[in-house]
Design a protein around this motif. Structure first.
Motif, PDB file in Angstrom:
ATOM      1  N   ALA A  72       7.673   0.906   1.967  1.00  0.00           N
ATOM      2  CA  ALA A  72       7.301  -0.037   3.026  1.00  0.00           C
ATOM      3  C   ALA A  72       7.327   0.620   4.399  1.00  0.00           C
ATOM      4  CB  ALA A  72       8.227  -1.249   2.989  1.00  0.00           C
ATOM      5  N   GLN A  75       4.221   2.938   4.488  1.00  0.00           N
ATOM      6  CA  GLN A  75       2.945   2.225   4.569  1.00  0.00           C
ATOM      7  C   GLN A  75       2.624   1.780   5.990  1.00  0.00           C
ATOM      8  OE1 GLN A  75       0.428   1.238   1.828  1.00  0.00           O
ATOM      9  NE2 GLN A  75      -0.349   1.508   3.903  1.00  0.00           N
ATOM     10  N   GLN A  76       3.651   1.528   6.786  1.00  0.00           N
ATOM     11  CA  GLN A  76       3.446   1.014   8.141  1.00  0.00           C
ATOM     12  C   GLN A  76       2.578   1.965   8.947  1.00  0.00           C
ATOM     13  OE1 GLN A  76       7.024   0.519  10.508  1.00  0.00           O
ATOM     14  NE2 GLN A  76       6.258  -1.420  11.309  1.00  0.00           N
ATOM     15  N   LEU A  92      13.852  -4.255   0.543  1.00  0.00           N
ATOM     16  CA  LEU A  92      13.332  -3.839   1.844  1.00  0.00           C
ATOM     17  C   LEU A  92      14.463  -3.679   2.860  1.00  0.00           C
ATOM     18  CD1 LEU A  92      10.194  -6.143   1.899  1.00  0.00           C
ATOM     19  CD2 LEU A  92      10.214  -3.669   1.544  1.00  0.00           C
ATOM     20  N   MET A 156       7.043  -7.273   3.414  1.00  0.00           N
ATOM     21  CA  MET A 156       5.750  -7.278   2.726  1.00  0.00           C
ATOM     22  C   MET A 156       5.919  -7.946   1.369  1.00  0.00           C
ATOM     23  SD  MET A 156       5.056  -3.436   1.331  1.00  0.00           S
ATOM     24  CE  MET A 156       4.585  -2.860   2.941  1.00  0.00           C
TER      25      MET A 156
END
Length: 204
Positions: A72, A75-76, A92, A156
């Protein structure tokens, strides 16, 4: 972080696997399927870029343990290539009293890391004693400190979330809180539950 192909046969689908801390791709070797498999690990930094996956009809993500938050964060700010995502026994909020590994437990892991404590860790991951594995203590400690420093990942949604009732790494009650409202499936398994599956497709 690095990406490396575990299997590459020009299949229609690629699965990108964000693995766990200090556990290699061996936990996935037995899983069968036609998909090509790209494995990511080593989360001291998240600078690696995906290879060109534009030739695939579908790209799926499987994130396990610390790989969930690492994915996560990674991916940002990048284009999202994944049509579906599955999270297995991770959060997360990787270091969190209520939604991840409690900070005191995490800190103890960092401070006492040694070849002996690593063997104990592997026993908890798999729910049984494991063969002795070599450990680069300083490199693995640096990776843990990077996870702690990055903190909570952006929120997400995942298409499928797996929580093992026998997880001795992430408390199952914390994971249940972390994933409330998402599509959660429960497993009677340890932190590494992959021997409960025969096909990659079953995880999605």
């Amino acid at each position: 972080m690095e990406f490396r192909w575990l299997k590459q046969n020009q299949a229609a689908e690629a699965i990108v696997v964000f693995g766990g801390w200090a556990v290699g791709p061996e936990v996935f070797w037995h899983l069968d399927g036609e998909q090509d498999i790209l494995f990511a690990n080593g989360y001291a930094d998240l600078d690696a870029e995906l290879p060109d996956l534009s030739g695939y009809e579908r790209i799926s993500l499987l994130a396990w343990s610390f790989g969930v938050a690492a994915y996560a964060h990674w991916q940002q700010g990048r284009p999202d290539p994944f049509q579906r995502k599955a999270a297995v026994n991770g959060s997360l909020q990787p270091v969190s009293r209520g939604a991840g590994i409690p900070p005191a437990v995490f800190r103890r892991t960092v401070e006492t890391l040694s070849p002996e404590s690593y063997q104990q860790f592997l026993g908890r991951v798999f729910g049984a004693p494991q063969d002795a594995e070599a450990l680069d203590v300083e490199a693995r400690r640096a990776e843990l400190l990077a996870v702690e420093r990055r903190g909570d990942a952006p929120q997400m949604r995942f298409n499928r979330v797996w929580i093992s009732s026998g997880d001795k790494i992430f408390p199952p009650a914390n994971l249940a809180r972390a994933w409330a409202g998402q599509n959660v499936s429960h497993l009677d398994a340890p932190h590494a539950p992959f021997d409960r599956f025969a096909q990659w497709e079953e995880l999605f």
